[in-house]
Motif scaffolding. Structure first.
Motif, short mmCIF file in Angstrom:
data_model
loop_
_atom_site.label_atom_id
_atom_site.label_comp_id
_atom_site.label_asym_id
_atom_site.label_seq_id
_atom_site.Cartn_x
_atom_site.Cartn_y
_atom_site.Cartn_z
N GLY A 266 -0.53 2.86 -7.67
CA GLY A 266 -1.55 3.89 -7.40
C GLY A 266 -2.95 3.32 -7.56
O GLY A 266 -3.82 3.55 -6.72
N ALA A 267 -3.15 2.54 -8.65
CA ALA A 267 -4.48 1.98 -8.91
C ALA A 267 -4.87 0.98 -7.83
O ALA A 267 -6.03 0.95 -7.39
CB ALA A 267 -4.51 1.31 -10.27
N LEU B 270 -3.87 0.93 -4.71
CA LEU B 270 -4.22 1.68 -3.48
C LEU B 270 -5.58 2.34 -3.63
O LEU B 270 -6.38 2.36 -2.68
CB LEU B 270 -3.15 2.74 -3.19
N GLY B 271 -5.83 2.88 -4.81
CA GLY B 271 -7.12 3.53 -5.07
C GLY B 271 -8.26 2.53 -4.92
O GLY B 271 -9.29 2.83 -4.31
N ALA B 272 -8.06 1.33 -5.50
CA ALA B 272 -9.10 0.29 -5.42
C ALA B 272 -9.33 -0.13 -3.97
O ALA B 272 -10.48 -0.28 -3.54
CB ALA B 272 -8.68 -0.91 -6.26
N ALA B 273 -8.22 -0.28 -3.22
CA ALA B 273 -8.35 -0.69 -1.81
C ALA B 273 -9.06 0.40 -1.01
O ALA B 273 -9.93 0.11 -0.18
CB ALA B 273 -6.98 -0.97 -1.24
#
Lengths: 219, 289
Positions: free
Chosen positions: A195-196, A198-201
């Protein structure tokens, strides 16, 4: 213009670094990426002066006003300049200057800074104890489950606990620990990490395309 | 510049960079400069980018998109309100990493939203930072927020201050501030390491309401134990978009959810295939990413 130029720079630098993933280091883009990383270091070096100015202004103002904790501020200033000034002076003038063994900088680092850092790190043990006490209070079903699980895992990690758990028949405690750490715990950690990532991307993409401009104080 | 013009310009620039690289490559006698072993990552990036752009476009067109509530972010305004009532400051820490860390950028973005609220209520704000580059970014951000809210007179350059470059020196300084000034709200958003519990426990002892957010799984238990609200992983990156209430920003979050759904489907397919002893090719495709 104040928005377009930073967005264009963010896009260009972002695209170069992302594209470099698919190009070899000796390619044009690979070289550009390395160049950008060097630029970042240079810019970071120049901004160090901003930090020194900020810490001096804030501390000096506090000392002048004799506000709460002004003595700490005085010590902070003393520390900053006592370490910085002798370390930038040429060691050819005196062995006390520079950063080599036996210099003032070296002495302050080894006999003041390091012990203070270690002390701060060591206090973590007490903070862990107080936080664990609050987290493990068995007030709800979930907290009770957490308490039991944590006790099992922690016991397994100390020799005395391992000895007691081995008194149980078969490999039950070992299997249980392996299942908790490599099963449940790892699965949750991986979920958070996916999740992190994907969030960063997604955030990077929003910044590169100029959709998110909050980092410039806009939007 | 409209979104479409900007997209066209960006596409052209990307094309130009690729052309430049290929023109250099043709002049070289090498095995090729393109990393064909990373094609799978390229496919994923293309799908991911397409999903985010598509959802952003739909959001811009006014298509309603549902976003689940994040209690930690809803509590931000409440925390600042509490600080205003008590006449005590709000402490915000954008992590302890450099500005090239995406978690720090997320923290700085959230600071922009929070400083607007503190400017609106005229609540004192204190932002200690560990790197000069973060100092410059945060100062710019906070000043802009105060100007936008029409409270330029309340802006003080020392709201954001460089504290120390060393991890534990930074922690000691901030802990001292917490015990002396007793801020009503402590907000930690960004990358934290061993100091996470030192900060959060001290804040707890000082009686502050605490909201934390980090993407590092190792630090989450400490924040959960010591803080009132914790943003986990992706919630940190979603925070600035969530707080903005802007459809264009929330569209990106929906695109991200779509890709997450795709990943879940891939995991299920992988589990089924591996269980029947047929998943080697499928799994290896992902392992190389």
């Amino acid at each position: 213009m104040r928005t377009t130029i930073p967005v264009a720079i963010a896009f260009l630098t972002g695209v170069i670094v992302v594209l470099a993933t698919w190009f070899r280091d000796d390619s044009f883009i690979g070289g550009l990426k390395q160049e950008l990383i060097i630029w970042l270091t240079i810019v970071g070096g120049f901004t160090l002066l901003l930090g020194v100015v900020s810490i001096t202004r804030v501390s000096w103002g506090s000392i002048q006003r004799r506000s709460d904790g002004w003595g700490y501020k005085a010590l902070t200033l003393l520390g900053v300049f006592a370490m910085a000034i002798p370390s930038v002076l040429s060691p050819t003038w005196s062995t006390a200057f520079g950063r080599a063994d036996g210099s003032i900088y070296d002495w302050l680092f080894n006999y003041l800074q390091m012990p203070m850092m270690s002390t701060m790190f060591a206090t973590l043990a007490f903070y862990i104890a107080s936080a664990a006490y609050r987290a493990f209070r068995a007030r709800t079903v979930e907290a009770t489950l957490l308490l039991i699980t944590a006790t099992l895992v922690m016991l397994w990690r100390v020799p005395m606990g391992e000895y007691f758990l081995n008194l149980f028949p078969g490999d039950i405690p070992s299997l249980l620990n392996t299942y908790i750490m490599n099963g449940v715990n790892l699965a949750v950690q991986r979920g958070i990490m996916i999740g992190a990532a994907l969030g960063a991307a997604a955030m990077s993409l929003r910044i590169m395309l100029g959709i998110e401009r909050t980092y410039m104080g806009k939007g | 510049m409209t979104m479409r013009t900007r997209a066209l310009l960006y596409s052209f620039l990307t094309f130009l960079i690729i052309c430049l690289d290929y023109s250099v490559a043709f002049g070289q006698d090498s095995d090729g400069i393109f990393r064909t072993d990373r094609i799978n990552a390229l496919v994923l990036v293309v799908i991911f980018s397409a999903a985010i752009l598509l959802y952003t476009k739909w959001a811009k067109e006014g298509k309603p998109l549902f976003l689940r509530k994040i209690p930690g972010l809803n509590a931000v305004e409440e925390a600042v309100g509490r600080a205003t009532e008590m006449g005590r400051p709000v402490l915000f820490i954008p992590g302890i990493q450099e500005l090239d860390d995406i978690e720090t950028i997320a923290g700085v973005s959230i600071l922009g939203r929070i400083s607007k609220i503190t400017a609106q209520y005229e609540t004192p704000l204190m932002v200690p930072v560990r790197y000069p580059l973060v100092l410059a970014a945060c100062q710019e951000m906070v000043e802009q927020s105060y100007v936008e809210m029409g409270k330029k007179d309340f802006y003080d350059q020392d709201i954001v201050r460089y504290v120390a470059g060393e991890q534990f020196a930074f922690t000691a300084n901030v802990n001292g501030y917490m015990m002396r000034e007793r801020p009503a709200a402590n907000i930690y958003m960004g990358a934290f390491f061993a100091e996470s519990l030192l900060l959060a426990e001290t804040g707890n002892a000082a009686g502050s309401i605490q909201i934390a957010g980090t993407a590092l799984p190792e630090q989450l238990p400490f924040f959960i134990a010591a803080c009132d609200y914790t943003l986990m992983g992706e919630e940190l990156y979603a925070a600035s978009a969530y707080l903005s209430h802007e459809p264009v920003m929330t569209g990106g979050l929906k695109g991200q959810d779509f890709v997450k759904m795709l990943i879940i489907i891939c995991i299920i397919i992988g589990v089924v295939l591996v269980s029947f002893g047929m998943g080697d090719t499928f799994v290896s495709w992902f392992e190389q990413v």
